[in-house]
Design a protein around this motif. Structure first.
Motif, short mmCIF file in Angstrom:
data_model
loop_
_atom_site.label_atom_id
_atom_site.label_comp_id
_atom_site.label_asym_id
_atom_site.label_seq_id
_atom_site.Cartn_x
_atom_site.Cartn_y
_atom_site.Cartn_z
N ASN A 158 -13.73 -6.26 -5.10
CA ASN A 158 -14.80 -6.05 -5.55
C ASN A 158 -13.86 -5.47 -6.36
O ASN A 158 -13.82 -4.30 -5.86
CB ASN A 158 -16.50 -5.70 -5.07
CG ASN A 158 -16.84 -7.11 -4.36
OD1 ASN A 158 -17.16 -8.49 -5.03
ND2 ASN A 158 -17.82 -6.82 -3.89
N SER A 159 -14.48 -4.72 -7.52
CA SER A 159 -13.98 -3.64 -8.06
C SER A 159 -12.75 -3.41 -8.27
O SER A 159 -12.06 -2.18 -7.79
CB SER A 159 -14.70 -2.39 -7.55
OG SER A 159 -16.59 -2.14 -7.87
N LEU A 160 -11.85 -4.88 -8.77
CA LEU A 160 -9.84 -4.64 -8.31
C LEU A 160 -9.55 -3.64 -9.45
O LEU A 160 -10.44 -3.94 -10.49
CB LEU A 160 -9.87 -6.42 -8.30
CG LEU A 160 -10.38 -6.96 -7.36
CD1 LEU A 160 -9.50 -8.01 -7.64
CD2 LEU A 160 -8.78 -6.20 -6.49
N LYS A 161 -8.66 -2.68 -8.90
CA LYS A 161 -7.61 -2.35 -9.86
C LYS A 161 -6.50 -3.06 -9.82
O LYS A 161 -5.84 -3.32 -8.88
CB LYS A 161 -8.03 -1.11 -9.48
CG LYS A 161 -9.32 -0.60 -9.11
CD LYS A 161 -8.83 1.27 -7.76
CE LYS A 161 -10.38 1.88 -7.51
NZ LYS A 161 -10.37 3.02 -7.31
N PRO A 162 -5.64 -2.34 -10.58
CA PRO A 162 -4.60 -2.73 -10.77
C PRO A 162 -3.75 -2.31 -9.58
O PRO A 162 -2.49 -3.57 -9.48
CB PRO A 162 -3.50 -2.29 -12.64
CG PRO A 162 -5.16 -1.59 -13.27
CD PRO A 162 -6.21 -1.70 -12.14
N GLU A 163 -3.74 -1.08 -9.72
CA GLU A 163 -2.91 -1.06 -8.33
C GLU A 163 -3.26 -2.30 -6.63
O GLU A 163 -2.94 -1.81 -5.84
CB GLU A 163 -3.25 -0.10 -7.94
CG GLU A 163 -5.11 0.62 -8.05
CD GLU A 163 -5.15 1.69 -9.42
OE1 GLU A 163 -4.74 0.89 -10.35
OE2 GLU A 163 -6.14 2.23 -8.85
N ASP A 164 -4.26 -2.84 -7.08
CA ASP A 164 -4.67 -3.46 -6.02
C ASP A 164 -3.53 -4.75 -5.84
O ASP A 164 -3.71 -6.12 -5.41
CB ASP A 164 -6.26 -4.29 -5.68
CG ASP A 164 -7.11 -3.12 -5.47
OD1 ASP A 164 -8.53 -3.33 -6.43
OD2 ASP A 164 -7.00 -2.27 -4.64
N THR A 165 -2.76 -5.57 -7.06
CA THR A 165 -1.63 -5.99 -7.65
C THR A 165 -0.83 -6.16 -6.21
O THR A 165 -0.12 -5.21 -5.28
CB THR A 165 -1.14 -6.29 -8.82
OG1 THR A 165 -2.31 -6.06 -10.18
CG2 THR A 165 -0.15 -6.81 -8.83
N ALA A 166 -1.02 -7.24 -5.16
CA ALA A 166 0.50 -7.36 -4.53
C ALA A 166 0.13 -9.21 -3.49
O ALA A 166 -0.84 -9.32 -3.80
CB ALA A 166 -0.50 -6.75 -3.38
N VAL A 167 0.96 -9.07 -2.79
CA VAL A 167 0.96 -10.09 -1.91
C VAL A 167 0.32 -9.76 -0.37
O VAL A 167 0.44 -8.82 0.13
CB VAL A 167 2.08 -10.76 -1.00
CG1 VAL A 167 1.65 -11.77 -0.15
CG2 VAL A 167 2.84 -11.28 -2.73
N TYR A 168 -0.77 -10.62 -0.34
CA TYR A 168 -2.17 -10.59 0.17
C TYR A 168 -2.00 -11.43 1.39
O TYR A 168 -1.69 -12.39 1.57
CB TYR A 168 -3.59 -9.91 -0.04
CG TYR A 168 -3.55 -9.16 -0.89
CD1 TYR A 168 -2.99 -9.09 -1.82
CD2 TYR A 168 -4.57 -7.97 -0.37
CE1 TYR A 168 -3.61 -7.47 -2.69
CE2 TYR A 168 -5.65 -6.86 -0.94
CZ TYR A 168 -4.87 -6.64 -1.68
OH TYR A 168 -5.52 -5.63 -3.25
N TYR A 169 -1.53 -10.40 3.02
CA TYR A 169 -1.10 -11.22 4.22
C TYR A 169 -2.20 -11.01 4.95
O TYR A 169 -3.45 -10.19 5.40
CB TYR A 169 -0.46 -11.01 4.55
CG TYR A 169 0.74 -10.88 3.53
CD1 TYR A 169 1.73 -10.10 3.48
CD2 TYR A 169 1.89 -11.79 3.98
CE1 TYR A 169 2.86 -9.91 2.49
CE2 TYR A 169 2.83 -12.52 3.61
CZ TYR A 169 3.53 -11.37 2.54
OH TYR A 169 4.78 -11.28 1.69
N CYS A 170 -2.97 -12.63 6.09
CA CYS A 170 -4.02 -11.82 7.14
C CYS A 170 -3.49 -12.02 8.34
O CYS A 170 -1.98 -13.15 8.24
CB CYS A 170 -3.83 -13.91 6.88
SG CYS A 170 -5.68 -13.75 8.10
N ALA A 171 -3.15 -11.81 9.10
CA ALA A 171 -2.90 -11.44 10.70
C ALA A 171 -3.24 -11.31 11.30
O ALA A 171 -4.97 -11.38 11.24
CB ALA A 171 -1.89 -10.04 10.15
N GLY A 172 -3.22 -11.88 12.63
CA GLY A 172 -4.06 -12.23 13.94
C GLY A 172 -3.05 -11.91 15.47
O GLY A 172 -2.34 -11.61 14.90
N GLY A 173 -3.77 -11.10 16.08
CA GLY A 173 -3.48 -10.96 17.35
C GLY A 173 -5.07 -10.63 18.30
O GLY A 173 -5.92 -10.56 18.46
#
Length: 118
Positions: free
Chosen positions: A84-99
């Protein structure tokens, strides 16, 4: 390892919201600690949020605390990232990780692009 498939990325205006999903295939999802990371152009991959396997404790980077929420649905083998309340600096490729343990990840998704316009 577990196979992870992200979805839900896209283009949104600043102040808007997105929900990312990460579906796990192949192993007992409830045994996995899960996390979200992101990588912006020209920057290193950084931690965003994590949720433990057992107690479902959650952890956040300071930059997203109060705006993002990580959750999991073990019945659906899925982890979510509500943004929520996204900002331009949140722009990125988002990766999910598990372990198998908190903060130790051996499985990664392919990434989903999030673009926040100003």
């Amino acid at each position: 390892q577990v196979q992870l498939v992200e979805s839900g990325g896209g283009l949104v205006q600043a102040g808007g919201s997105l929900r990312l999903s990460c579906a796990a295939i192949g192993r007992t999802f409830s045994n996995y600690a899960m996390g979200w990371f992101r990588q912006a152009p020209g920057k290193e991959r950084e931690f965003v949020a994590a949720i433990s396997r057992s107690t479902s404790s959650t952890y956040y980077a300071d930059s997203v605390k109060g705006r993002f929420t990580i959750s999991r649905d073990n019945a659906k083998n899925t982890v979510y990232l509500q943004m929520n309340s996204l900002k331009p600096e949140d722009t990125a490729v988002y990766y999910c990780a598990g372990g198998p343990l908190d903060n130790i990840y051996d499985s990664w998704g392919q990434g989903t692009q999030v673009t926040v316009s100003s």
